[in-house]
Every structure is written in C-alpha cells, then in structure tokens.
Design a protein around this motif. Structure first.
Motif, PDB file in Angstrom:
ATOM      1  N   ARG A   1       0.788  -1.452   0.024  1.00 22.31           N
ATOM      2  CA  ARG A   1       0.149  -0.091   0.103  1.00 22.31           C
ATOM      3  C   ARG A   1       0.757   1.300   0.029  1.00 22.31           C
ATOM      4  O   ARG A   1       0.555   2.158  -0.655  1.00 22.31           O
ATOM      5  CB  ARG A   1      -1.028   0.103   1.176  1.00 22.31           C
TER       6      ARG A   1
ATOM      7  N   ALA B   1       2.300   1.765  -3.507  1.00 14.90           N
ATOM      8  CA  ALA B   1       1.211   2.307  -4.198  1.00 14.90           C
ATOM      9  C   ALA B   1       0.938   3.599  -4.383  1.00 14.90           C
ATOM     10  O   ALA B   1       0.672   4.422  -5.047  1.00 14.90           O
ATOM     11  CB  ALA B   1       0.005   1.281  -4.143  1.00 14.90           C
ATOM     12  N   LYS B   2       0.970   4.183  -2.792  1.00 14.75           N
ATOM     13  CA  LYS B   2       0.796   5.477  -2.802  1.00 14.75           C
ATOM     14  C   LYS B   2       1.738   6.187  -3.270  1.00 14.75           C
ATOM     15  O   LYS B   2       1.515   7.259  -3.686  1.00 14.75           O
ATOM     16  CB  LYS B   2       0.508   5.516  -1.081  1.00 14.75           C
ATOM     17  N   GLN B   3       3.106   5.848  -2.934  1.00 15.62           N
ATOM     18  CA  GLN B   3       4.083   6.544  -3.670  1.00 15.62           C
ATOM     19  C   GLN B   3       4.079   6.728  -5.056  1.00 15.62           C
ATOM     20  O   GLN B   3       4.536   7.901  -5.662  1.00 15.62           O
ATOM     21  CB  GLN B   3       5.631   6.002  -3.131  1.00 15.62           C
ATOM     22  N   LEU B   4       3.805   5.695  -5.710  1.00 22.14           N
ATOM     23  CA  LEU B   4       3.610   5.659  -7.147  1.00 22.14           C
ATOM     24  C   LEU B   4       2.683   6.651  -7.447  1.00 22.14           C
ATOM     25  O   LEU B   4       2.639   7.155  -8.781  1.00 22.14           O
ATOM     26  CB  LEU B   4       3.558   4.260  -7.717  1.00 22.14           C
ATOM     27  N   ARG B   5       1.430   6.749  -6.913  1.00 16.33           N
ATOM     28  CA  ARG B   5       0.295   7.388  -7.216  1.00 16.33           C
ATOM     29  C   ARG B   5       0.789   8.844  -7.159  1.00 16.33           C
ATOM     30  O   ARG B   5       0.406   9.720  -8.117  1.00 16.33           O
ATOM     31  CB  ARG B   5      -0.950   6.972  -6.567  1.00 16.33           C
ATOM     32  N   LYS B   6       1.406   9.341  -6.097  1.00 20.91           N
ATOM     33  CA  LYS B   6       1.958  10.418  -5.984  1.00 20.91           C
ATOM     34  C   LYS B   6       2.752  10.844  -6.949  1.00 20.91           C
ATOM     35  O   LYS B   6       2.703  12.271  -7.549  1.00 20.91           O
ATOM     36  CB  LYS B   6       2.629  10.622  -4.557  1.00 20.91           C
TER      37      LYS B   6
ATOM     38  N   MET C   1       2.998   9.885 -10.004  1.00 26.32           N
ATOM     39  CA  MET C   1       2.262   9.748 -11.217  1.00 26.32           C
ATOM     40  C   MET C   1       1.526  11.130 -11.391  1.00 26.32           C
ATOM     41  O   MET C   1       1.564  11.581 -12.735  1.00 26.32           O
ATOM     42  CB  MET C   1       1.263   8.530 -11.550  1.00 26.32           C
ATOM     43  N   THR C   2       0.964  11.620 -10.300  1.00 24.10           N
ATOM     44  CA  THR C   2       0.240  12.991 -10.218  1.00 24.10           C
ATOM     45  C   THR C   2       1.101  13.982 -10.692  1.00 24.10           C
ATOM     46  O   THR C   2       1.034  14.851 -11.501  1.00 24.10           O
ATOM     47  CB  THR C   2      -0.649  13.050  -9.241  1.00 24.10           C
TER      48      THR C   2
END
Length: 128
Positions: A83, A86-91, A93-94
């Motif tokens: 998790r 995934a949170k780091q990747l979402r950040k 990516m944004t």
C-alpha cells in the motif's frame, strides 16, 4: 565288596543326577531371568516411545502455530508495504502528469502567441 560297589555306584548316579538337576535348574533360572529382562526392556521401550510421540506431537503443534503466525505477520507486512509503494507511485504519477500538463500549457501558450501577434502586443502594453 559287592555292597560297597553297588553303594558307590548308587552314590555316583545320585551325585550325577543331582548335578544334572542343579545344572538344569540354573539354566532354567537364567532363561527365565533373560525372558523377564527382555519383557521389561520392551515395556520400558514402549513407554518411552509413547512419551516421545506425545512430545513430538506437541512440538509439531507449536511449530505449526509459529509458522501460521509468521505467515500472518508476513502477509500483514507485505500488504502494508504494498500500500505504501502504491501510494508513492500514485503521488509520483500525479506529479508527473502535472509537470506534463504545465509543459503542454506552456507549449500551447507559445503556439498561441505565434498565431496571435496582435493580442501579444496588447498584453505587453497592458503589462507595462
């Protein structure tokens, strides 16, 4: 003399018989003792085996419990780590998408000013 000889023969046969009987008795006693010892050793062996089997099953149960606990902890840790990743990747990516949008907006603005030269002069005039 005959009587002496007969008596001596009787005594010798009695002595031989008693010696033979005592020898047989000793052999029987030894045989019986060995039999009792063998039976007792078997009893002790079975008793020890029974105890070891119960200890072994107890140890196996403890090992199974420890393995199950370790698997549970690993599952929880991997979920937590996943998790976070995934949170780091979402950040990231944004942030990447925001940078691309800014670059696209700049490129669009440059393209716009290339085609709208009059509006550009008006903007510079109003800015001063």
């Amino acid at each position: 003399e005959d009587r002496r000889r007969i008596r001596r023969e009787k005594e010798e046969t009695n002595a031989a018989r008693s010696l033979h009987q005592s020898s047989r008795r000793k052999k029987k006693e030894i045989s019986a003792a060995l039999f009792i010892e063998r039976i007792y050793r078997g009893h002790i062996g079975r008793k020890v085996t029974r105890r070891w089997a119960s200890k072994k099953s107890e140890i196996e149960a403890i090992n199974a419990l420890m393995n199950a606990s370790a698997v549970c902890m690993q599952r929880m840790w991997r979920g937590h780590s996943g998790r976070n990743v995934a949170k780091q990747l979402r950040k990231e990516m944004t942030e990447f998408i925001a940078c691309i949008r800014i670059e696209e907006a700049k490129a669009d603005e440059i393209e716009y000013w290339k085609t709208h030269k009059v509006a550009r002069f008006k903007k510079k005039k109003n800015a001063k």
